[in-house]
Design a protein around this motif. Structure first.
Motif: not given
Length: 690
Positions: A413-416, A643-644, A687-689
């Motif tokens: 999910e980090v991709q992009g 996300g972060s 990290e939490p949203t």
């Protein structure tokens, strides 16, 4: 541009000037998640090995391989005689097993029959020696014969595979300039003169730019101009710089010619692998990346570098800084263990394969690729490490490759996502590096990378993210800009940097920056001419120190290598020289400019001095660390629609702590608000949203 299909071989096959880059393409998705794999060379192995290769690739989670990089002579065994059967089999085998292909144009390695028939395509060294066959990149960028044969082969390759669904990316050549960065043959001289006409317009303008009245070298005819040949160590600085620029553009023209052929037959994105780091500057990388769909880098750490991980971070920060819109880039090559070209090629320590690869991912790479998949038994690189080493699947390296593959799948999910915007920048320019490293200088032992690394290290150790950017960039978003040993600079670029303190930011300029203009001519009136007024300080004399000599500073440290006689003209002295003929004079100065400040560092400072100045710069610019972490922990954050994601990398041999919380994607568990990063380990937190 000379059309290589029409040229009879007499005229140089280069562009007189490089066209403007196209607008940036949309972000590239090369695989489902982060790309993982390496150079695959099935032609080196019997067919029965290929099935084992693909089985092990699937076990490791490999989803992309670079194919055919050195396969020209294996495919085209004689002029126009091509055997595609083995490559067809390899492409289909990979595709059936769900492995994408980064398909290379194999023009980095001309076939032996071409070099035998046309030895004149090989590059000529400055002393007139023509390189023999057998080396890397054995071709001259100005050779119309090489261009013609190369593009004929690229056309055939693109026609055959341009629409194959397995081809996710096109890989033009390999490490341009890695063996043919400069050629000094007569065709190159002719192409150089055409390039000069494009850049300067008239012969009078060339004479003015180069200051040819010095030593009576004024040119009265274009044909009198030659490359800076010979073994003498005093080339005209303007001539030298223009030849470096021309050589970079000549290689780029080959890339662009191949790219144009590919794009006639394929919609897949096109790139090439650069060699960006803090060391030698091979081509002007900032001028190349706008012509790539995704910027790609080959990065190898040096075994004897005590801060390998920091140099790795510098390379990642620069790749991000020269990528359009700070977009994700691709780690095209790295090593799982020992390289083959260093004096003593020691393997990586346990854990470094994973930590180094995730360090690149943290700083913006959308994949971790290696040279190569299976270690070669023969050839020049037979002892270069690989994902599948000589010792096979029982090896520690293989187990770490499997671990890395699992981690990259966990991080899909980090991709992009992109590295969060930095508020600090370090300005780097390959052309300025060429200028500093060559020719008659006040100190001929200084090398461009030292100050770059030191100032980057000071920020890196304090968890302050910075972009490493070109001097022609936009500095409006940065509150701190550091300019280390940028010897040459165009006035338009200097003006943008001078505006940093005027709008409230902090600008720090080190010695030997802004001393010369874009043509390599000294800016008169006091050093550093391009920044003298905004700094409120200037020097009238350089005082390079002799070997073993040092000068004390009043901050308790000592300097070696370089000092200057500095005069204050509106600035205050922050640090003074405390011994020698410069005793009492300013060594480091600061001038308040409204809400901003302009600093000048006139000496080759020790690390302790740089650290103290960095602390003050960070405080004045109110820069916050990426995360609160103990020393030895590297922290980088990537953000996007998904996300972060906070990357925490522990480069020490003891557990370290950081203040953070979230879901650790690698361990599969929630953590925080205090996080322990194991010795040599990595945590990646979603990290939490808010």
């Amino acid at each position: 541009m000379i059309d290589p299909f029409q040229s009879g071989g007499g005229e140089p096959a280069v562009l007189a000037s490089v066209p403007a880059p196209p607008p940036p393409p949309p972000p590239i998705r090369l695989a489902d998640g982060l790309a993982f794999g390496g150079d695959y060379n099935p032609e080196q192995w019997p067919r029965e090995v290929w099935d084992e290769d693909v089985r092990l690739m699937r076990e490791a989670g490999v989803n992309l391989v670079s194919l055919g990089i050195f396969a020209w002579g294996t495919i085209e065994t004689a002029p126009g005689v091509r055997d595609w059967s083995w490559l067809d089999d390899a492409v289909d085998l990979l595709h059936r097993n769900g492995i994408g292909i980064d398909l290379a144009t194999p023009t980095a390695a001309p076939p032996s029959w071409l070099l035998t028939a046309h030895p004149e395509i090989a590059p000529v060294l400055a002393d007139g020696f023509r390189e023999p066959a057998g080396g890397r990149l054995a071709w001259c960028a100005a050779s119309p014969i090489f261009r013609r044969y190369a593009l004929l082969h690229v056309e055939a390759l693109a026609e055959r595979y341009g629409r194959h669904p397995a081809v996710r990316l096109w890989h033009i050549g390999n490490e341009f300039g890695g063996g043919n960065a400069r050629c000094y043959c007569d065709l190159s001289a002719e192409a150089f003169r055409a390039w000069l006409r494009e850049r300067h317009g008239t012969l009078q303008a060339v004479n003015a730019a180069w200051g040819t009245e010095q030593w009576g070298h004024r040119y009265s005819d274009w044909d009198e101009i030659l490359p800076p040949r010979g073994r003498h160590g005093a080339p005209n600085p303007g001539q030298f710089l223009d030849y470096e620029r021309y050589s970079s553009d000549a290689l780029l023209s080959q890339y662009l010619a191949e790219k144009a052929v590919i794009e006639r037959h394929s919609a897949a994105p096109v790139t090439t692998n650069l060699m960006v780091g803090a060391g030698a500057q091979v081509v002007d990388y900032a001028s190349w990346t706008p012509h790539t769909a995704i910027a790609a880098n080959d990065h190898y750490t040096l075994v004897d570098d005590p801060l390998r991980e920091q140099e790795l971070a510098f390379a990642g920060d620069r790749m991000r800084g020269i990528s359009a819109g700070r977009r994700p880039w691709l780690l095209m090559e790295s090593s799982t263990g020992s390289p083959s070209w260093q004096p003593r090629n020691r393997s990586k320590d346990p854990g470094e394969i994973v930590r180094h690869s995730l360090g690149h991912i943290a700083r913006g790479a959308d994949g971790a690729m290696f040279f190569q998949w299976r270690a070669s038994r023969a050839g020049a690189e037979q002892f270069h490490s690989a994902m599948l080493p000589h010792s096979g699947t029982r090896s520690r390296v293989w187990q770490e490759v499997l671990e890395l593959g699992r981690h990259l799948q966990s991080l899909a999910e980090v991709q992009g996502t992109q590295v969060e915007p930095a508020r600090a920048a370090i300005v780097v320019d390959d052309v300025a590096g060429w200028a500093l490293n060559h020719g008659l200088k006040p100190h001929r032992g200084l090398r461009y990378g030292r100050e770059l690394r030191e100032w980057h290290r000071a920020l890196w150790e304090r968890q302050i993210l910075c972009d490493v950017v070109a001097p022609d960039g936009d500095f409006d978003g940065y509150d701190l800009v550091i300019v280390p040993t940028l010897l040459n600079i165009a006035e338009s670029d200097a003006a943008r940097l001078r505006a940093v303190p005027e709008r409230g930011g902090s600008l720090l300029v080190t010695y030997l920056s802004g001393v010369c203009d874009d043509d390599g001519q000294v800016i008169t009136g006091g050093f550093p001419g391009a920044f003298r007024d905004v700094l409120g300080a200037w020097s009238d004399e350089f005082y390079p120190l002799q070997a073993g000599e040092s000068t004390a500073l009043d901050d308790g440290t000592a300097v070696a290598e370089w000092t200057e006689r500095v005069h204050l003209d509106g600035a205050e002295a922050v640090v003074r020289y405390d011994s020698g003929s410069l005793a009492g004079g300013p060594a480091v100065t600061r001038r308040a400019v409204g809400d901003g400040a302009a600093w000048y560092v006139s000496a080759h400072l020790a690390s302790a001095s740089i650290d103290r100045i960095a602390d003050r710069l960070i405080a004045e610019a109110a820069l916050a660390p990426v995360a609160e972490a103990e020393p030895g922990v590297e922290a980088v954050r990537r953000t996007g629609d998904a996300g972060s994601f906070l990357f925490l990398l522990n480069h020490t041999d003891a557990d370290r702590k950081a203040t953070a919380e979230g879901f650790d994607l690698l361990a599969g568990e929630p953590v925080g608000p205090a996080v322990t990063i194991p010795a040599g380990g990595v945590r990646v937190l979603r990290e939490p949203t808010a």
